[in-house]
Design an enzyme around this catalytic site. Sequence first.
Site: not given
Ligand code: PMP
Length: 388
Positions: A69, A159, A207, A330
């Site tokens: 993020t 994702n 993660h 979600c």
């Molecule tokens: N980009 C994508 C495509 C994601 O799936 C995610 C996590 N849901 C993020 C960015 C954000 O990652 P983080 O949890 O490390 O901030």
Amino acid sequence: MHYLDHNATSPLRPECLSAMTHALGIGGNPSSLHGGGRAARAIVEDAREKVAALAGADADQVIFTSGATEANNLALFGAVEGSLDGEDSKKVRITRLFISAIEHSSVTAAARKVAERFPWVRLDILPVTGDGVIDLEALRVALREGKGRALVAVMAANNEIGTLQPLADVSKLVREAGALLLVDAVPAAGKIALDFSLCDYLVLSAHKIGGPLGAGALVVRREAPLAPQMVGGGHQRGLRAGSENLPGSAGFGAAAHILADGEGERTRITHLRDHFEAALKAAIPEAVIFGEKSPRLCSTTGFAIPGLTAETALIAMDLDGVMMSGGASCSSGKLSVSPVLAALGIDEALAACGLRASFGWSSTMDDVNAAVASLVKLRERARNKEAA
Ligand code: PMP
């Protein structure tokens, strides 16, 4: 417990835990000049090398952040701000942002804020096909207008439904137009080979690959504009101030290192995913798999069982010890209609049934079988309710 939610977060790999425990015992700040500091620095720089290798980049191009993020925010705000003229008369101001309709909210929301903060920047959303792949013709047309002044964001793979995006074609169009390309590679990392030479900015999260929460990276091409968004000390070439997250980067590096030789893991995950989809369709023929006709990540199945809403399914599966996500985004524990499924043109009733099974290093065939059994049971229950 049957954990099939690796795209939300993948459990910490034991190798990462060991690397992190070791790093926590060092007791030095990577910026200190004494022995403790040098030992900590060595760990951070070793991790930087490993993460760079995962991205197909060089270590000096990797900026560690608190996650993807932050990295997406840094890329978007940093590129636009860094493109302002200043003393460098050769710089071209970014005035257009083109982002695909299936980007993660950390790209979409940041892009919106950038357009608000810098009023000369216009944001346009690029459509995707019904199979979940960016519409290259729409990108071509957009770039005709945005020539030389645009930043384009297209993720490597989605994702929620796993569809792979044609990055080589996207990159060619972007380069021909003299524009810049941001690739969110979060779900794709470790699942497909990443080629940093195709883009200018690439984003990773620890993660999602079995590393720790709260660690990520922005990989940046050396000549690409980037103004720091966090200032203070001169850490990380002045591009992201703050003492580096020593255990976080150690764990991130360990996960990246495992995936350098991850072919066996990828084959195993592909087998589990294929078995899940085949068993699901055999038992529940009306099940819909989103983006099924497109090349997809080995780790992700976005699907829906008509008549079985995601909310009902997630709660009932949880009682069976099966953990998945809603295809609907979600965040903060709330289910809402997924912008990704909406962008594919999926109608709202089916989108409300959207689920996501995502597989990773700790997934087993037992997890897959338990998930299918739970879904079959729920579908029967939903049918009986309808009939009553
Ligand atoms: N980009 C994508 C495509 C994601 O799936 C995610 C996590 N849901 C993020 C960015 C954000 O990652 P983080 O949890 O490390 O901030």
